[in-house]
Design an enzyme around this catalytic site. Sequence first.
Site, PDB file in Angstrom:
ATOM      1  N   HIS A  66       0.883  -1.172   0.000  1.00  0.00           N
ATOM      2  CA  HIS A  66       0.000   0.000   0.000  1.00  0.00           C
ATOM      3  C   HIS A  66       0.919   1.220   0.000  1.00  0.00           C
ATOM      4  CE1 HIS A  66      -3.622  -2.358   1.387  1.00  0.00           C
ATOM      5  NE2 HIS A  66      -2.665  -3.111   1.919  1.00  0.00           N
ATOM      6  N   PHE A  67       1.021   1.902  -1.138  1.00  0.00           N
ATOM      7  CA  PHE A  67       1.926   3.057  -1.217  1.00  0.00           C
ATOM      8  C   PHE A  67       1.178   4.385  -1.163  1.00  0.00           C
ATOM      9  CE2 PHE A  67       5.783   0.643  -3.262  1.00  0.00           C
ATOM     10  CZ  PHE A  67       6.092   0.100  -2.013  1.00  0.00           C
ATOM     11  N   ARG A  68      -0.152   4.324  -0.938  1.00  0.00           N
ATOM     12  CA  ARG A  68      -0.940   5.469  -0.459  1.00  0.00           C
ATOM     13  C   ARG A  68      -1.109   6.641  -1.410  1.00  0.00           C
ATOM     14  NH1 ARG A  68      -2.985   2.208   3.239  1.00  0.00           N
ATOM     15  NH2 ARG A  68      -1.830   1.968   5.156  1.00  0.00           N
ATOM     16  N   ASN A  98      -6.686   0.694  -2.218  1.00  0.00           N
ATOM     17  CA  ASN A  98      -7.387   1.505  -1.206  1.00  0.00           C
ATOM     18  C   ASN A  98      -6.687   2.838  -0.965  1.00  0.00           C
ATOM     19  OD1 ASN A  98      -5.263   0.116   0.033  1.00  0.00           O
ATOM     20  ND2 ASN A  98      -6.295  -0.015   2.012  1.00  0.00           N
ATOM     21  N   HIS A 183      -8.815 -10.051   0.326  1.00  0.00           N
ATOM     22  CA  HIS A 183      -8.657  -9.899   1.764  1.00  0.00           C
ATOM     23  C   HIS A 183      -9.837 -10.644   2.360  1.00  0.00           C
ATOM     24  CE1 HIS A 183      -7.781  -7.408   5.510  1.00  0.00           C
ATOM     25  NE2 HIS A 183      -8.877  -8.103   5.816  1.00  0.00           N
ATOM     26  N   HIS A 236      -2.505 -12.539   2.719  1.00  0.00           N
ATOM     27  CA  HIS A 236      -2.167 -12.596   4.158  1.00  0.00           C
ATOM     28  C   HIS A 236      -3.037 -13.575   4.966  1.00  0.00           C
ATOM     29  CE1 HIS A 236      -5.269  -9.590   3.950  1.00  0.00           C
ATOM     30  NE2 HIS A 236      -4.500  -8.532   3.988  1.00  0.00           N
ATOM     31  N   ASP A 307       2.523  -6.798   2.685  1.00  0.00           N
ATOM     32  CA  ASP A 307       1.388  -5.981   3.131  1.00  0.00           C
ATOM     33  C   ASP A 307       1.897  -4.687   3.759  1.00  0.00           C
ATOM     34  OD1 ASP A 307      -1.125  -5.044   3.580  1.00  0.00           O
ATOM     35  OD2 ASP A 307      -1.615  -6.410   5.216  1.00  0.00           O
ATOM     36  N   HIS A 311       1.121   3.825   8.417  1.00  0.00           N
ATOM     37  CA  HIS A 311       0.312   4.884   9.040  1.00  0.00           C
ATOM     38  C   HIS A 311       1.268   5.691   9.902  1.00  0.00           C
ATOM     39  CE1 HIS A 311      -3.459   2.941   7.881  1.00  0.00           C
ATOM     40  NE2 HIS A 311      -2.944   1.804   8.308  1.00  0.00           N
TER      41      HIS A 311
HETATM   42  O1  DOR Z   1      -3.698  -3.980   8.292  1.00  0.00           O
HETATM   43  C1  DOR Z   1      -4.053  -3.672   7.174  1.00  0.00           C
HETATM   44  N1  DOR Z   1      -3.790  -2.449   6.671  1.00  0.00           N
HETATM   45  N2  DOR Z   1      -4.742  -4.551   6.440  1.00  0.00           N
HETATM   46  C2  DOR Z   1      -5.334  -4.195   5.294  1.00  0.00           C
HETATM   47  O2  DOR Z   1      -6.012  -5.007   4.715  1.00  0.00           O
HETATM   48  C3  DOR Z   1      -5.224  -2.817   4.776  1.00  0.00           C
HETATM   49  C4  DOR Z   1      -4.019  -2.168   5.291  1.00  0.00           C
HETATM   50  C5  DOR Z   1      -4.006  -0.678   5.057  1.00  0.00           C
HETATM   51  O3  DOR Z   1      -4.232  -0.271   3.924  1.00  0.00           O
HETATM   52  O4  DOR Z   1      -3.715   0.067   5.992  1.00  0.00           O
END
Ligand code: DOR
Length: 444
Positions: A66-68, A98, A183, A236, A307, A311
């Site tokens: 996830h590179f946001r 996402n 997921h 995962h 994964d 944050h």
């Molecule tokens: O812990 C998680 N964080 N699981 C996920 O499925 C999404 C990910 C996130 O995008 O922060």
Amino acid sequence: MSTTASFDCVLAGATVVTPRGAAVTDVGITQGRFAALGDLGGAKTAERIDAKGLHCLPGVIDSQCHFREPGLTHKEDLGSGSAGAAMGGVTTFFEMPNTKPNTVSAERLAKKLALAAEKSWVDFAFYIGGTKENAAQLGELEKLPGCAGIKVFLGSSTGTLLMDDVSALEIALTSGSRRMAFHSEDEARLKARQHLAEGKPVSFHPQWRDEETAVISTRRLLELARQAGRKIHVLHVTTAGEIALLAAARDFATFEVTPQHLTLAAPDCYERLGTLAQMNPPIRDARHRDALWKAVNDGLVDVLGSDHAPHTLEEKQQPYPKSPSGMPGVQTLLPLMLNHHAQGRLSLERLVDLTAHGAARVFGLQGKGGIVVGNDADVVLVDLKAERTITNGSMKTRCGWTPFDGMRVTGWPMATMLRGQWVMRDGALLGAPQGRAVSFLPST
Ligand code: DOR
């Protein structure tokens, strides 16, 4: 191979690792591809790298990052995320949908591809998120260049992507033919139990999102995919119960485990790390971790993915369960697994299958995923004896922390090569971002 052959580069004297074994041999590289393996002592070459004493592994393919970007770039972006990848020996990443907005259309995929072409240190593909609204179009969307496939959240996690409705899932499973990634946590059970987590410490996370939550979801998913005749990939996997189900579905289902689920265990991780150890699906107790290791060494696990889900510390400091789930991991995937190898938990052959060959096989990646003549020359040179300490300060992730801060490991990526060009040597990034979109075989 004639000794008068000429190459752009020869990596000389490293132990080259493939799933079939490890052997000291030279590697000749021309125009960004592997051109020859063998004794190339007499070959002409523009550059000869003495790699004696090092192991030459295929560049890691991390099929869950996830590179946001766009929308959440205070946590990460495609530049910082891919810089961590290059530092950690990862030469290809698949990025998750996402973001903000969610990657659910051709236009949004095109935007990410354009951003990555400008900023990425390594090669890339992007998942498109499956939703109730786009379920019938997924068969078209999955064919777009640069698309890693469709990703569906069956249970809600970070962000708003969700497909908790069986009829939408049935439509999605029959729309298209590529392997679909999931997921897998049951949304109804998550919702019904959420109140149990209120006011509890984070160590309650694996009780709220319990084994049954994952097993119910994966059992239903396997039934529906079998009926639809669709290949699937479960991301995962964290429970002993799911492994038994997946072992009986190898004809159409592949699955991933993460280094953090193989390394950390409850309750210790929550006591030491608090909400930094919070992710979905959760880190569970040692019984589940042991089951994941058994699945690795029984040959059941198909790929390792990080994964990588950063944050900020500020976000993580909110009281549980408001604190967001996820932890960074793209840069530590290989160091952690090399350390597990040093501790005798898996062979190097198994390691390269899980970190490179497996993803190429599962997703039908073209020209990548192994040190094979003709493939892209994506390589990580590792020193199996090097001892290093993983630190927050050495992480490229914008969030600035790792759950493995302070951990001493044996085995370290010393240099990363992407299509014949060094992108990292001795802990420093080299050159400029040159990442490109990868291609997939038409039938996968
Ligand atoms: O812990 C998680 N964080 N699981 C996920 O499925 C999404 C990910 C996130 O995008 O922060």
